[in-house]
Design a protein around this motif. Structure first.
Motif, short mmCIF file in Angstrom:
data_model
loop_
_atom_site.label_atom_id
_atom_site.label_comp_id
_atom_site.label_asym_id
_atom_site.label_seq_id
_atom_site.Cartn_x
_atom_site.Cartn_y
_atom_site.Cartn_z
N GLY A 3 32.24 41.83 31.26
CA GLY A 3 32.67 40.45 31.07
C GLY A 3 34.18 40.28 31.47
O GLY A 3 34.38 39.16 31.94
N GLU A 4 35.07 41.03 31.41
CA GLU A 4 36.37 40.90 31.78
C GLU A 4 36.40 40.73 33.22
O GLU A 4 37.30 40.02 33.69
CB GLU A 4 37.20 42.04 31.59
N THR A 5 35.72 41.02 34.28
CA THR A 5 35.89 40.98 35.64
C THR A 5 35.56 39.43 35.92
O THR A 5 36.30 39.22 36.89
CB THR A 5 34.71 41.83 36.33
N SER A 6 34.98 38.76 35.13
CA SER A 6 34.84 37.38 35.61
C SER A 6 36.22 36.47 35.23
O SER A 6 36.36 35.17 35.43
CB SER A 6 33.77 36.44 35.09
N LYS A 7 37.00 37.19 34.28
CA LYS A 7 38.10 36.27 33.71
C LYS A 7 39.28 36.34 34.77
O LYS A 7 39.82 37.46 35.04
CB LYS A 7 38.33 36.98 32.13
N LYS A 8 40.20 35.18 34.60
CA LYS A 8 41.30 34.98 35.49
C LYS A 8 42.59 34.97 34.51
O LYS A 8 42.49 34.25 33.76
CB LYS A 8 41.35 33.82 36.36
N ILE A 9 43.58 36.11 34.87
CA ILE A 9 44.75 35.91 34.16
C ILE A 9 45.72 35.41 35.20
O ILE A 9 45.88 36.42 36.02
CB ILE A 9 44.92 37.20 33.18
N LEU A 10 46.82 34.71 34.84
CA LEU A 10 48.10 34.34 35.17
C LEU A 10 49.11 35.12 34.57
O LEU A 10 49.44 34.88 33.36
CB LEU A 10 48.18 32.87 35.32
N ILE A 11 49.91 35.65 35.28
CA ILE A 11 50.87 36.67 34.92
C ILE A 11 52.24 35.99 35.14
O ILE A 11 52.24 35.86 36.49
CB ILE A 11 50.85 38.24 35.13
N VAL A 12 52.92 35.37 34.49
CA VAL A 12 54.13 34.72 34.81
C VAL A 12 55.18 35.42 34.36
O VAL A 12 55.80 35.40 33.13
CB VAL A 12 54.28 33.36 34.30
N ASP A 13 56.19 35.99 35.17
CA ASP A 13 57.19 36.88 34.83
C ASP A 13 58.36 37.16 35.94
O ASP A 13 57.75 37.37 37.09
CB ASP A 13 56.69 38.31 34.30
N VAL A 23 50.40 43.67 35.28
CA VAL A 23 49.30 43.61 36.37
C VAL A 23 48.52 45.04 36.44
O VAL A 23 47.26 44.85 36.38
CB VAL A 23 49.82 43.20 37.64
N LYS A 24 49.22 46.00 36.40
CA LYS A 24 48.35 47.21 36.51
C LYS A 24 47.44 47.60 35.29
O LYS A 24 46.31 47.87 35.33
CB LYS A 24 49.75 48.48 36.79
N VAL A 25 47.93 47.41 34.16
CA VAL A 25 47.32 47.40 33.01
C VAL A 25 45.91 46.48 33.06
O VAL A 25 44.77 47.04 32.67
CB VAL A 25 48.18 47.33 31.56
N LEU A 26 45.91 45.19 33.31
CA LEU A 26 44.98 44.60 33.35
C LEU A 26 44.09 44.52 34.41
O LEU A 26 42.76 44.37 34.23
CB LEU A 26 45.63 42.98 32.95
N LYS A 27 44.56 44.79 35.46
CA LYS A 27 43.71 44.91 36.93
C LYS A 27 42.75 46.17 36.80
O LYS A 27 41.69 45.92 37.19
CB LYS A 27 44.71 45.06 37.97
N ARG A 28 43.20 47.34 36.04
CA ARG A 28 42.42 48.47 35.91
C ARG A 28 41.10 48.11 35.01
O ARG A 28 40.14 48.64 34.91
CB ARG A 28 43.34 49.51 35.17
N LEU A 29 41.44 46.81 34.27
CA LEU A 29 40.38 46.61 33.27
C LEU A 29 39.35 45.68 33.78
O LEU A 29 38.19 45.08 33.28
CB LEU A 29 40.74 46.04 32.09
N GLY A 30 39.53 45.24 35.15
CA GLY A 30 38.76 44.27 35.82
C GLY A 30 39.12 42.71 35.97
O GLY A 30 38.59 42.04 36.49
N TYR A 31 40.07 42.54 35.08
CA TYR A 31 40.45 41.12 35.22
C TYR A 31 41.09 40.67 36.70
O TYR A 31 41.67 41.47 37.41
CB TYR A 31 41.62 40.80 34.21
N GLN A 32 40.70 39.42 37.02
CA GLN A 32 41.26 38.87 38.38
C GLN A 32 42.82 38.34 37.98
O GLN A 32 43.06 37.83 37.05
CB GLN A 32 40.45 37.81 38.61
N ILE A 33 43.78 38.99 38.55
CA ILE A 33 44.98 38.59 38.27
C ILE A 33 45.62 37.62 39.46
O ILE A 33 45.70 38.02 40.53
CB ILE A 33 45.85 40.04 38.41
N LEU A 116 48.17 45.91 24.56
CA LEU A 116 47.99 44.46 25.45
C LEU A 116 46.70 44.26 25.77
O LEU A 116 46.01 43.19 25.54
CB LEU A 116 48.77 44.80 26.61
N PRO A 117 45.60 45.40 26.24
CA PRO A 117 44.29 45.20 26.49
C PRO A 117 43.48 44.31 25.59
O PRO A 117 42.74 43.45 25.54
CB PRO A 117 43.84 46.21 26.86
N ASP A 118 43.61 44.83 24.14
CA ASP A 118 43.09 44.37 23.03
C ASP A 118 43.39 43.19 22.61
O ASP A 118 42.66 42.23 22.25
CB ASP A 118 43.31 45.33 21.96
N GLU A 119 44.67 42.87 22.79
CA GLU A 119 45.37 41.58 22.50
C GLU A 119 44.83 40.42 23.36
O GLU A 119 44.15 39.34 22.95
CB GLU A 119 46.66 41.59 22.67
#
Length: 137
Positions: A3-13, A23-33, A116-119
């Motif tokens: 399910g994570e692969t279809s989710k888009k996350i915007l990282i603003v920093d 980015v590295k942590v969340l991309k590894r889980l398949g999120y679109q960054i 972070l991934p669990d959050e």
């Protein structure tokens, strides 16, 4: 694909090292960054890309993260986006300011790469009670 692969996350920093780690942590889980380095770019990317969740640094060039959050939460096109404050501001009252601006969560930097991934997953799945970091009760 899970399910994570279809989710888009915007990282603003604006801090490249912090952004790269997130980015590295969340991309590894398949999120679109999607990435943004200042408040103006964050607004543009949020409206263009319609992320499912935004990790929003509080201290940003051009427009600070809390003001970006307020603008997104008062616009019908973006008010549904989950926004988590991602900040080094961990003084008394900072979490309340972030929540008052419209953030659904508050994560203190430096990020805990194990939590972070669990959050993120908990917020995307609607389990909103899992804010970590910040002041002690």
């Amino acid at each position: 694909m899970d399910g994570e692969t279809s989710k888009k996350i915007l990282i603003v920093d604006d801090n490249k090292d912090s952004r790269d780690l997130t980015v590295k942590v969340l991309k590894r889980l398949g999120y679109q960054i999607i990435e943004a380095v200042d408040g103006e770019e964050a607004l543009t990317r949020a409206f263009q890309d319609k992320p499912d969740l935004i990790l929003m640094d509080r201290s940003l060039p051009k427009i600070d993260g809390l003001e970006v959050t307020r603008r997104l939460k008062t616009n019908a096109a973006t008010q549904h986006i989950i926004i988590l404050a991602l900040t080094a501001h961990a003084m008394r009252g900072d979490k309340e300011k972030a929540i008052a601006a419209g953030c659904q969560g508050y994560i203190v930097k430096p990020i805990d790469v194990r939590k972070l991934p669990d959050e993120v997953k908990a917020h995307l799945e609607g389990e909103r009670g899992s804010v970590h970091g910040g002041e002690k009760d």
